[in-house]
Scaffold this motif. Structure first.
Motif, PDB file in Angstrom:
ATOM      1  N   ALA A 114      29.225  44.074  34.959  1.00 20.92           N
ATOM      2  CA  ALA A 114      29.701  42.819  35.016  1.00 20.92           C
ATOM      3  C   ALA A 114      31.100  42.654  34.527  1.00 20.92           C
ATOM      4  N   PHE A 115      31.743  43.369  33.344  1.00 24.56           N
ATOM      5  CA  PHE A 115      33.065  43.150  33.050  1.00 24.56           C
ATOM      6  C   PHE A 115      33.910  43.772  34.336  1.00 24.56           C
ATOM      7  N   ARG A 116      33.608  44.854  35.049  1.00 26.97           N
ATOM      8  CA  ARG A 116      34.159  45.672  36.154  1.00 26.97           C
ATOM      9  C   ARG A 116      34.363  44.397  37.043  1.00 26.97           C
ATOM     10  N   GLU A 117      33.218  43.738  37.490  1.00 26.04           N
ATOM     11  CA  GLU A 117      33.208  42.873  38.483  1.00 26.04           C
ATOM     12  C   GLU A 117      33.927  41.407  38.433  1.00 26.04           C
ATOM     13  N   LYS A 118      34.090  41.069  37.040  1.00 25.68           N
ATOM     14  CA  LYS A 118      34.987  40.062  36.637  1.00 25.68           C
ATOM     15  C   LYS A 118      36.574  40.547  36.801  1.00 25.68           C
ATOM     16  N   ILE A 119      36.956  41.763  36.399  1.00 24.64           N
ATOM     17  CA  ILE A 119      38.221  42.113  36.655  1.00 24.64           C
ATOM     18  C   ILE A 119      38.566  42.318  37.997  1.00 24.64           C
ATOM     19  N   LYS A 120      37.531  42.745  38.842  1.00 24.77           N
ATOM     20  CA  LYS A 120      37.834  42.772  40.459  1.00 24.77           C
ATOM     21  C   LYS A 120      37.863  41.731  40.886  1.00 24.77           C
ATOM     22  N   THR A 121      37.234  40.770  40.610  1.00 21.61           N
ATOM     23  CA  THR A 121      37.079  39.274  41.471  1.00 21.61           C
ATOM     24  C   THR A 121      38.634  38.577  40.894  1.00 21.61           C
ATOM     25  N   GLU A 122      38.944  38.856  39.668  1.00 23.02           N
ATOM     26  CA  GLU A 122      40.067  37.875  39.270  1.00 23.02           C
ATOM     27  C   GLU A 122      41.191  38.471  39.876  1.00 23.02           C
ATOM     28  N   ASN A 124      41.550  40.382  42.605  1.00 25.57           N
ATOM     29  CA  ASN A 124      41.557  39.801  44.141  1.00 25.57           C
ATOM     30  C   ASN A 124      41.825  38.783  44.454  1.00 25.57           C
ATOM     31  N   THR A 125      41.702  37.709  43.455  1.00 22.38           N
ATOM     32  CA  THR A 125      42.015  36.353  43.709  1.00 22.38           C
ATOM     33  C   THR A 125      43.433  36.392  43.466  1.00 22.38           C
ATOM     34  N   ARG A 126      44.156  37.030  42.580  1.00 23.95           N
ATOM     35  CA  ARG A 126      45.699  36.924  42.339  1.00 23.95           C
ATOM     36  C   ARG A 126      46.200  37.817  43.294  1.00 23.95           C
ATOM     37  N   LEU A 127      45.781  38.892  43.657  1.00 24.64           N
ATOM     38  CA  LEU A 127      46.639  39.859  44.559  1.00 24.64           C
ATOM     39  C   LEU A 127      46.319  39.800  46.074  1.00 24.64           C
ATOM     40  N   GLY A 128      45.206  39.456  46.418  1.00 25.33           N
ATOM     41  CA  GLY A 128      44.756  39.273  47.488  1.00 25.33           C
ATOM     42  C   GLY A 128      43.435  39.644  47.711  1.00 25.33           C
ATOM     43  N   GLU A 129      42.794  39.180  48.532  1.00 26.75           N
ATOM     44  CA  GLU A 129      41.422  39.573  48.794  1.00 26.75           C
ATOM     45  C   GLU A 129      41.211  40.969  49.651  1.00 26.75           C
ATOM     46  N   GLY A 130      40.357  42.133  48.731  1.00 23.29           N
ATOM     47  CA  GLY A 130      40.100  43.179  49.412  1.00 23.29           C
ATOM     48  C   GLY A 130      41.130  44.051  48.926  1.00 23.29           C
ATOM     49  N   MET A 131      42.160  43.757  47.951  1.00 25.41           N
ATOM     50  CA  MET A 131      43.224  44.621  47.436  1.00 25.41           C
ATOM     51  C   MET A 131      42.419  45.659  46.347  1.00 25.41           C
ATOM     52  N   ILE A 132      41.539  45.175  45.633  1.00 25.18           N
ATOM     53  CA  ILE A 132      41.025  46.122  44.635  1.00 25.18           C
ATOM     54  C   ILE A 132      39.642  46.304  45.297  1.00 25.18           C
ATOM     55  N   ASP A 133      39.420  47.723  45.246  1.00 21.61           N
ATOM     56  CA  ASP A 133      38.033  48.094  46.001  1.00 21.61           C
ATOM     57  C   ASP A 133      36.978  48.408  44.531  1.00 21.61           C
ATOM     58  N   GLN A 134      37.895  49.211  43.567  1.00 17.55           N
ATOM     59  CA  GLN A 134      36.904  49.761  42.543  1.00 17.55           C
ATOM     60  C   GLN A 134      37.822  49.671  41.276  1.00 17.55           C
ATOM     61  N   VAL A 135      37.134  49.119  40.267  1.00 20.57           N
ATOM     62  CA  VAL A 135      37.584  49.425  38.742  1.00 20.57           C
ATOM     63  C   VAL A 135      37.333  50.484  37.758  1.00 20.57           C
ATOM     64  N   LEU A 136      38.144  51.226  37.422  1.00 27.00           N
ATOM     65  CA  LEU A 136      37.782  52.440  36.708  1.00 27.00           C
ATOM     66  C   LEU A 136      38.322  52.083  35.230  1.00 27.00           C
ATOM     67  N   ILE A 137      37.482  52.030  34.392  1.00 33.67           N
ATOM     68  CA  ILE A 137      37.937  52.149  32.837  1.00 33.67           C
ATOM     69  C   ILE A 137      37.591  53.302  32.279  1.00 33.67           C
ATOM     70  N   GLU A 138      39.065  53.657  31.936  1.00 33.43           N
ATOM     71  CA  GLU A 138      39.134  55.000  31.420  1.00 33.43           C
ATOM     72  C   GLU A 138      39.239  54.920  29.892  1.00 33.43           C
ATOM     73  N   GLN A 139      39.571  53.677  29.291  1.00 34.72           N
ATOM     74  CA  GLN A 139      39.295  53.457  27.716  1.00 34.72           C
ATOM     75  C   GLN A 139      39.247  52.288  27.564  1.00 34.72           C
ATOM     76  N   LEU A 140      38.255  51.891  26.786  1.00 31.45           N
ATOM     77  CA  LEU A 140      37.817  50.549  26.184  1.00 31.45           C
ATOM     78  C   LEU A 140      37.571  50.722  24.856  1.00 31.45           C
ATOM     79  N   ASP A 141      38.344  50.604  23.680  1.00 32.18           N
ATOM     80  CA  ASP A 141      38.033  50.851  22.364  1.00 32.18           C
ATOM     81  C   ASP A 141      38.637  49.687  21.528  1.00 32.18           C
ATOM     82  N   TYR A 142      37.664  49.334  20.340  1.00 30.18           N
ATOM     83  CA  TYR A 142      38.198  48.114  19.500  1.00 30.18           C
ATOM     84  C   TYR A 142      38.734  48.646  18.258  1.00 30.18           C
ATOM     85  N   VAL A 143      39.691  48.241  17.545  1.00 32.26           N
ATOM     86  CA  VAL A 143      40.285  48.801  16.398  1.00 32.26           C
ATOM     87  C   VAL A 143      40.303  47.321  15.712  1.00 32.26           C
TER      88      VAL A 143
END
Length: 179
Positions: A114-122, A124-143
């Protein structure tokens, strides 16, 4: 008798050649699959490592350390007037600051898809539809704020962090930033 034997031999050779040719053509490799064609039209655009403050009760309670990359349409990336990586970083920061993304007390309940889909949707809304095909999370840590302060004060122990998402390995290919 010799002519009949020669004609029979000729017919056998032609028949065997026709059977061999039809089998060879029937098992010829097919063209590229739809998935291969789609993958060839995409380009990896590496995201920058960013630190996103987590706001709670009018104060910073901690930080997310994130690096998110994207598989983008090659043709649309070429058409960008602004640097793609910086544009994506700005959009991610705008999208995620102050947003209650993860319950740190219960990290296992975090919905990565759901997090990936939200990023992809947002994005694509800003950059143009179909610009982002896939979101790759390389790191997501909390400090936590306290852990960051200890590390900044020169503590010898490594900074304590909570891994929210196990990072994906992304090929180290140089990517064009649209210039």
């Amino acid at each position: 008798m010799g002519k009949i034997l020669g004609i029979g031999l000729w017919v056998c050779i032609v028949t065997l050649g026709a059977v061999y040719g039809s089998i060879y053509l029937a098992t010829a490799p097919a063209g590229p699959s739809e998935e291969e064609t789609k993958k060839a039209a995409l380009e990896l655009v590496r995201g920058e490592p960013i630190t996103i403050p987590v706001l709670g009760g009018g104060d910073v309670s901690g930080y997310f350390l994130a690096r998110i990359s994207f598989m983008m349409d090659k043709e649309k990336v070429k058409g960008q007037a602004l640097p793609t990586t910086e544009l994506m970083t700005d959009q991610l920061f705008t999208l995620l600051v102050g947003n209650k993304m993860v319950d740190i007390a219960n990290v296992s309940s975090f919905d990565v898809n759901a997090f990936r889909e939200k990023i992809k949707t947002e994005m694509n809304t800003r950059l143009g539809e179909g610009m982002i095909d896939q979101v790759l999370i390389e790191q997501l840590d909390y400090v936590s704020k306290e852990s960051a302060r200890k590390a900044a004060a020169g503590g010898s122990a490594p900074m304590e962090k909570t891994t929210v998402v196990e990072g994906e390995q992304v090929e180290e290919k140089p990517a064009s930033s649209g210039h």
